[in-house]
Design a protein around this motif. Structure first.
Motif, PDB file in Angstrom:
ATOM      1  N   TYR A  74      -6.546  11.509   3.395  1.00 15.33           N
ATOM      2  CA  TYR A  74      -6.765  10.544   2.317  1.00 15.33           C
ATOM      3  C   TYR A  74      -6.118   9.226   2.667  1.00 15.33           C
ATOM      4  O   TYR A  74      -6.688   8.154   2.470  1.00 15.33           O
ATOM      5  CB  TYR A  74      -6.144  11.022   1.001  1.00 15.33           C
ATOM      6  CG  TYR A  74      -6.712  12.314   0.492  1.00 15.33           C
ATOM      7  CD1 TYR A  74      -5.964  13.126  -0.345  1.00 15.33           C
ATOM      8  CD2 TYR A  74      -7.980  12.731   0.835  1.00 15.33           C
ATOM      9  CE1 TYR A  74      -6.467  14.313  -0.819  1.00 15.33           C
ATOM     10  CE2 TYR A  74      -8.483  13.925   0.372  1.00 15.33           C
ATOM     11  CZ  TYR A  74      -7.724  14.702  -0.457  1.00 15.33           C
ATOM     12  OH  TYR A  74      -8.208  15.887  -0.916  1.00 15.33           O
ATOM     13  N   GLN A 126      -2.265   7.161  -3.632  1.00 16.84           N
ATOM     14  CA  GLN A 126      -3.553   7.821  -3.472  1.00 16.84           C
ATOM     15  C   GLN A 126      -3.474   9.170  -4.180  1.00 16.84           C
ATOM     16  O   GLN A 126      -4.153   9.402  -5.167  1.00 16.84           O
ATOM     17  CB  GLN A 126      -3.915   7.964  -1.994  1.00 16.84           C
ATOM     18  CG  GLN A 126      -3.723   6.701  -1.180  1.00 16.84           C
ATOM     19  CD  GLN A 126      -4.367   5.462  -1.782  1.00 16.84           C
ATOM     20  OE1 GLN A 126      -5.411   5.522  -2.386  1.00 16.84           O
ATOM     21  NE2 GLN A 126      -3.720   4.312  -1.628  1.00 16.84           N
ATOM     22  N   TYR A 152       0.868  -1.178   0.000  1.00 17.59           N
ATOM     23  CA  TYR A 152       0.000   0.000   0.000  1.00 17.59           C
ATOM     24  C   TYR A 152       0.899   1.220   0.000  1.00 17.59           C
ATOM     25  O   TYR A 152       1.842   1.308   0.790  1.00 17.59           O
ATOM     26  CB  TYR A 152      -0.898   0.008   1.236  1.00 17.59           C
ATOM     27  CG  TYR A 152      -1.593   1.342   1.483  1.00 17.59           C
ATOM     28  CD1 TYR A 152      -0.986   2.326   2.275  1.00 17.59           C
ATOM     29  CD2 TYR A 152      -2.830   1.618   0.930  1.00 17.59           C
ATOM     30  CE1 TYR A 152      -1.603   3.551   2.493  1.00 17.59           C
ATOM     31  CE2 TYR A 152      -3.459   2.848   1.158  1.00 17.59           C
ATOM     32  CZ  TYR A 152      -2.836   3.810   1.938  1.00 17.59           C
ATOM     33  OH  TYR A 152      -3.448   5.030   2.153  1.00 17.59           O
ATOM     34  N   SER A 163      -6.356   8.104  -7.537  1.00 17.16           N
ATOM     35  CA  SER A 163      -5.577   9.055  -8.324  1.00 17.16           C
ATOM     36  C   SER A 163      -6.352   9.455  -9.558  1.00 17.16           C
ATOM     37  O   SER A 163      -6.934   8.617 -10.232  1.00 17.16           O
ATOM     38  CB  SER A 163      -4.251   8.434  -8.763  1.00 17.16           C
ATOM     39  OG  SER A 163      -3.409   8.302  -7.665  1.00 17.16           O
ATOM     40  N   CYS A 166       2.167  12.103  -0.059  1.00 21.66           N
ATOM     41  CA  CYS A 166       1.618  12.828  -1.219  1.00 21.66           C
ATOM     42  C   CYS A 166       2.743  13.417  -2.071  1.00 21.66           C
ATOM     43  O   CYS A 166       2.595  14.471  -2.661  1.00 21.66           O
ATOM     44  CB  CYS A 166       0.700  13.948  -0.744  1.00 21.66           C
ATOM     45  SG  CYS A 166      -0.489  14.484  -2.015  1.00 21.66           S
ATOM     46  N   GLY A 171      -2.118   1.609  -4.708  1.00 22.43           N
ATOM     47  CA  GLY A 171      -1.569   2.931  -4.451  1.00 22.43           C
ATOM     48  C   GLY A 171      -1.187   3.579  -5.762  1.00 22.43           C
ATOM     49  O   GLY A 171      -1.352   2.973  -6.806  1.00 22.43           O
ATOM     50  N   THR A 214      -8.287   5.819   2.949  1.00 23.37           N
ATOM     51  CA  THR A 214      -8.092   4.789   1.934  1.00 23.37           C
ATOM     52  C   THR A 214      -7.510   3.533   2.574  1.00 23.37           C
ATOM     53  O   THR A 214      -7.888   2.418   2.245  1.00 23.37           O
ATOM     54  CB  THR A 214      -7.178   5.262   0.795  1.00 23.37           C
ATOM     55  OG1 THR A 214      -5.987   5.825   1.343  1.00 23.37           O
ATOM     56  CG2 THR A 214      -7.867   6.309  -0.052  1.00 23.37           C
ATOM     57  N   SER A 242     -11.340   2.565  -2.461  1.00 26.23           N
ATOM     58  CA  SER A 242     -10.246   1.712  -1.981  1.00 26.23           C
ATOM     59  C   SER A 242     -10.758   0.326  -1.666  1.00 26.23           C
ATOM     60  O   SER A 242     -10.099  -0.670  -1.935  1.00 26.23           O
ATOM     61  CB  SER A 242      -9.573   2.258  -0.732  1.00 26.23           C
ATOM     62  OG  SER A 242      -9.927   3.548  -0.468  1.00 26.23           O
ATOM     63  N   GLY A 259       0.510   5.384   0.215  1.00 26.96           N
ATOM     64  CA  GLY A 259      -0.440   6.471   0.393  1.00 26.96           C
ATOM     65  C   GLY A 259       0.102   7.514   1.345  1.00 26.96           C
ATOM     66  O   GLY A 259       1.141   7.315   1.967  1.00 26.96           O
ATOM     67  N   PHE A 293     -13.779   8.104  -1.475  1.00 23.31           N
ATOM     68  CA  PHE A 293     -12.399   7.611  -1.478  1.00 23.31           C
ATOM     69  C   PHE A 293     -12.306   6.243  -0.797  1.00 23.31           C
ATOM     70  O   PHE A 293     -11.632   5.330  -1.283  1.00 23.31           O
ATOM     71  CB  PHE A 293     -11.461   8.600  -0.792  1.00 23.31           C
ATOM     72  CG  PHE A 293     -11.311   9.912  -1.520  1.00 23.31           C
ATOM     73  CD1 PHE A 293     -10.730  11.005  -0.906  1.00 23.31           C
ATOM     74  CD2 PHE A 293     -11.739  10.060  -2.830  1.00 23.31           C
ATOM     75  CE1 PHE A 293     -10.582  12.214  -1.565  1.00 23.31           C
ATOM     76  CE2 PHE A 293     -11.605  11.266  -3.504  1.00 23.31           C
ATOM     77  CZ  PHE A 293     -11.024  12.347  -2.864  1.00 23.31           C
ATOM     78  N   SER A 299      -4.483   2.148  -8.414  1.00 22.17           N
ATOM     79  CA  SER A 299      -4.743   3.300  -7.561  1.00 22.17           C
ATOM     80  C   SER A 299      -6.233   3.496  -7.366  1.00 22.17           C
ATOM     81  O   SER A 299      -6.976   3.585  -8.321  1.00 22.17           O
ATOM     82  CB  SER A 299      -4.150   4.563  -8.178  1.00 22.17           C
ATOM     83  OG  SER A 299      -4.621   5.681  -7.460  1.00 22.17           O
TER      84      SER A 299
END
Lengths: 288, 372, 291
Positions: free
Chosen positions: B42, B99, B31, B123, B74, B97, B46, B298, B33, B294, B120
């Motif tokens: 987020y 995110q 994962y 995204s 991010c 992933g 997620t 996920s 994110g 979101f 993802s």
């Protein structure tokens, strides 16, 4: 195995960059916090040519060196007028200005989106594992640079450079145009670091402006100080240590949420301890 | 240099011994994110959506699922490192992933090189379309959702746009501008950029006010920035209608914007609240830090991936083919079908508006009811 | 116009940061980069007090500033003083202070996370007041008023008290301070207390506009340095003017050149001053050179 090659390549790229940094900072006393921007210039110059004009790698190599050399030359005019703390500050400021340029000049650099799929030297494809030849090229480059710098520093030119570092006034009185000496050192240091930037771009194949902000410049200076200012092998040691150490922290099994901060705190501690107990660094000879 | 050889040797033995991954009794899923930072809401939601799925379905093909989380803040560089670590050290073959679009764009070159599936959930940057053969995404492209935003903007006379100079925001901005200028030949009266490291929008907002704009599109990377912009706009008495993108709403937005969020609109893919399963999901999930869609996406990503592995095994090429060939299905977050780019563009954007919840006094975002 | 007002308000906060920095520099003669981070920690403490114990903004700000002062004093006694005693050059101390900044920044990130924290005077966002056609928001009013107040208090302190006179004297003549009966160490502690206090107030004020995050430590110390240098290191009036000038220049730059060049404007201003008038607007001391 792949992972080791990865670490070795990163260490080599940064070692090359720090050789440039140390050449300027250690041997000439120009404590510059802008070599990260130089790496960026070399990286972008090479990447743009490689990606959008499809030039062969050696051409990108020359272009990266030339572009950074030119930038260093231009920057040296205002910068070399300053001394000590003001030099450091303006050099630091340049790394912000360069970052803004990378970010905002979208037509040239693609801005925040960055450049992706940057090719590397064609040679690396000779073997299945592209990393091996890539590393070999880097190591060869480092050896050449070491040899070259060593020769320069041993020559009469090198004597003048070191004299300038110790006492600029006296050196001027002795008849040397210290400004042009310092300029030439600054430019060469830029060229070396710019080429390291090109290799970084080729290796990680995607670059964006945030890679080349002031953090990188500070990191390069820390690596130079750690390894020891005015020590060629110190540059390599400093770079390698500061690449390997954070990776080691990963294996300690620290929970993810504090890993990045722990790495940064360890950088800070290293800096403080170094400055407190051994400001010359591991192998250094020049005390700031 | 000699002193480095011994530790290096030890390291190499350690790395190599961990390398061989034959038949294992665990299915590893990575994962990536934003677990910390301005987009942390987020990452939190997620991750929780994925965890929820695997709590309900802990095994695939009889083997236990092991999730390995990496924080990419991010940021594309961190995502690249995270992907490198997951692929090289943990030897995962599938990653859910990134995110943030920045994360997906950063991780993709690494996963592509090693033929690792990168799916993802949220995204949305148009750039992700070409990120790679093994890259899939659940959320529609900004090229589509952005069009809804552009269409909303066209309802007004004078359009102002403020964009943060990050990869997600700039790509989104380009989509919107493309639609406005190319398709409709409308030029914004204000089209400004702000640096990512600052949060003082007042002077730029003044420019918007001076240009007498009646609509302001705020394209920011995170809810934090959106919140600060909305707050400052309210203080300055900006009269233009503010629209945000999917990155507007969330706990962080609320913290900064407070009551100024009332009347602010955003364009986002909306979940179908009327469905029983969605209501149930919301109840089980509990407190949402980011928009509900979101977490739903996920959950769906985890579901789709699990089904793929169940069907063809832990083989990324087989999984890739399975995903491309997958017939359309209905997820909790909406329809899912991957086109030849690995995109799922089966939904368009909807408009939500901030309204005051009479019970709590807080501003919540609800679907805008179209006036006839 | 409005832009200039925006610039003056944010500039007054920069001015406070610059004044504190200049004050400390004039006494200790090294750059302490951790200065900005300690200030931000003061803002964080204020935030925590406001959120967890519902303290009023002003009280929380003062309490936060006291915590910052404590950290500032500790950093001076535990780190900087010994380094000076060991004969460290100003550059060595600068680098060490950067190490301290990194450590404090990351500890803040661990405690308060990397997300931007919101700080406000009131629960609701209120519209600004209209004054002769210019808008001034409640936050701006608070920033301007407190900054002005702080500067007045400082002015009084420097003119009227023994410590104040010693601080003003130490830059010019260390002998004079002995006449006043104060040891150098006491004076250094005093400037750290005052400088750190002012900086924490400033950081808490700026937080009203832009929130609090760990990276603000670096951002604010850079503003402080630019303001102090433009004004002339060691000059309080200079730092004041320097801060205001910086704020106005930044905002004019944003308006006419675009928000994306904000940092470039700030650093170009710095570079121009260092090249053309390195002693700053109110020349008092030149920057100490390494050579």
């Amino acid at each position: 195995m792949d992972y080791l090659l990865h670490i070795a390549i990163l260490s080599s790229i940064y070692s090359l960059a720090v050789l440039g940094q140390n050449y300027a900072s250690g041997y000439t006393g120009l404590i510059s916090i802008n070599h990260g921007a130089f790496m960026g210039i070399g990286a972008y110059a090479g990447a743009i040519l490689l990606k959008w004009y499809g030039v062969p790698f050696p051409v990108a190599f020359l272009a990266a060196g030339a572009a950074t050399g030119l930038a260093a030359w231009l920057l040296s005019f205002p910068l070399l007028k300053l001394k000590g703390d003001s030099f450091v500050l303006v050099s630091f400021g340049f790394s912000f200005i360069a970052f803004n340029l990378f970010l905002n000049w979208r037509g040239l650099t693609n801005g925040a989106l960055g450049l992706k799929a940057i090719p590397g030297p064609e040679l690396v494809n000779l073997l299945d594992n592209t990393k091996i030849i890539f590393l070999a090229i880097l190591l060869a480059l480092i050896l050449i640079t070491l040899w070259g710098l060593h020769k320069i520093l041993q020559s009469s030119y090198g004597v003048v450079i070191r004299a300038t570092r110790e006492n600029q006034k006296v050196t001027q009185i002795a008849g040397h145009c210290t400004d042009s000496y310092r300029r030439s050192v600054f430019v060469l240091s830029g060229v070396i670091t710019g080429i390291a930037g090109l290799f970084l771009a080729s290796y990680i194949s995607t670059i964006d402006p945030t890679l080349f902000n002031y953090h990188l410049s500070v990191l390069l200076l820390i690596m130079a100080i750690l390894g020891g200012l005015a020590s060629l092998k110190g540059s390599i040691a400093g770079a390698t240590l500061l690449i390997v150490l954070p990776e080691l922290l990963r294996f300690l099994g620290l929970p993810n949420s504090i890993l990045a901060e722990s790495q940064q705190i360890s950088y800070g501690l290293i800096l403080i301890l170094l400055m407190y107990y051994r400001p010359v660094g591991l192998f250094g000879t020049y005390k700031i | 240099m000699k002193k480095f050889l011994l530790p290096l040797l030890v390291l190499s033995l350690a790395a190599c011994s961990g390398g061989e991954q034959g038949e294992s009794d665990v299915i590893k899923i990575g994962y990536i994110g934003p677990m910390t930072g301005d987009a942390g809401s987020y990452g939190h939601d997620t991750k929780k959506g994925i965890d929820l799925y695997f709590q309900e379905h802990p095994t695939i093909q009889g083997k236990k699922v092991e999730l390995i989380y990496e924080d990419a803040i991010c940021n594309s560089q961190s995502a690249a490192s995270a992907a490198t670590k997951l692929v090289n050290i943990d030897q995962v073959k599938v990653i859910i992933g990134g995110q943030c679009s920045s994360e997906t764009l950063g991780a993709a070159p690494v996963t592509e090189q090693h033929k690792v599936i990168l799916i993802s959930p949220v995204s949305s940057s148009p750039e992700v379309r070409d990120a790679g053969d093994y890259v899939f995404r659940m959320y529609p492209s900004d090229a589509i959702v952005g069009q809804t935003l552009a269409e909303e903007a066209l309802k007004y006379e004078r359009i102002a746009i403020i964009t943060e100079s990050t990869d997600y925001a700039e790509a989104y901005h380009d989509s919107v501008l493309h639609y406005l200028v190319q398709a409709q030949e409308v030029t914004p009266v204000v089209d400004e950029i702000v640096q990512p490291n600052t949060a003082d929008f007042k002077t730029i907002l003044q420019k918007v006010q001076n240009a007498k704009a009646d609509v302001l599109l705020s394209i920011m990377q995170t809810p934090v920035k959106s919140g600060i912009l909305v707050k400052q706009a309210a203080e300055l008495g900006i009269t233009a209608q503010i629209y945000g993108t999917d990155t507007l709403a969330g706990d962080d937005f609320e913290q900064h914007a407070k009551n100024a969020a009332k009347g602010v609109k955003m364009v986002i893919v909306a979940e179908d609240d009327s469905r029983a399963e969605v209501k149930e999901f919301k109840k089980v999930f509990g407190n949402f830090q980011a928009p509900v869609i979101f977490s739903l996406k996920s959950y769906d990503a985890a579901h789709v991936l699990a089904d793929a592995i169940e069907a063809v095994g832990y083989d990324s090429d087989a999984i890739k083919q399975w995903l491309y060939d997958m017939p359309g299905r209905e997820g909790l977050g909406g329809p899912i079908e991957f086109d030849e780019y690995g995109e799922n563009n089966s939904q368009a954007g909807s408009v939500k508006v901030g309204v005051e919840d009479p019970a709590t006094g807080r501003i919540v975002f609800e679907l805008l009811r179209e006036e006839p | 116009m409005q832009i200039i007002l925006n610039g003056l308000i944010v500039g007054s906060a920069y001015a406070l940061m610059g004044i504190g920095f200049s004050l400390i520099y004039s006494t200790v003669r090294y750059f302490n980069l951790a200065y900005g981070m300690v200030a931000v920690i003061g803002a964080y403490v204020a935030y925590t007090l406001m959120n967890s114990w519902s303290l009023n903004y002003v009280i929380a700000m003062l309490a936060g500033a006291l915590v910052a002062v404590l950290i500032g004093m500790l950093s001076s006694s535990i780190l900087f003083k010994p380094m000076v005693r060991r004969g460290g050059s100003s550059l060595v101390i600068l680098v060490a202070s950067f190490g301290l900044l990194i450590i404090l920044q990351n500890i803040s990130a661990l405690i308060w996370q990397n997300t931007t924290r919101a700080l406000s005077i009131s629960d609701r966002i209120l519209p600004g007041y209209n004054l002769f056609g210019l808008i001034i928001t409640p936050n701006q009013l608070m920033i301007g008023a407190v900054a002005l107040l702080m500067m007045l208090i400082l002015e009084l302190f420097l003119k009227k008290t023994r410590y104040g006179m010693a601080i003003r004297a130490i830059g010019d003549n260390q002998e004079l301070t002995k006449v006043l009966g104060l040891k150098t160490e006491q004076i250094i502690l005093a400037v750290y207390v005052i400088g750190t206090f002012i900086s924490a107030i400033s950081a808490t004020l700026i937080a009203l506009e832009i929130g609090i995050r760990p990276t603000h430590g670096v951002t604010l110390v850079i503003k402080a340095i630019i303001a102090a240098i433009i004004g002339g290191l060691g000059s309080i009036r200079g730092a004041l003017l320097g801060g205001l000038l910086l704020g106005v220049a930044e905002n004019l730059g944003i308006y006419f050149l675009g928000g994306q060049w904000q940092d470039t404007v700030a650093f170009t201003l710095l570079a121009v001053f260092l090249l053309v008038r390195p002693e700053g607007l109110f020349a008092k001391k030149r920057l100490v050179s390494v050579n």
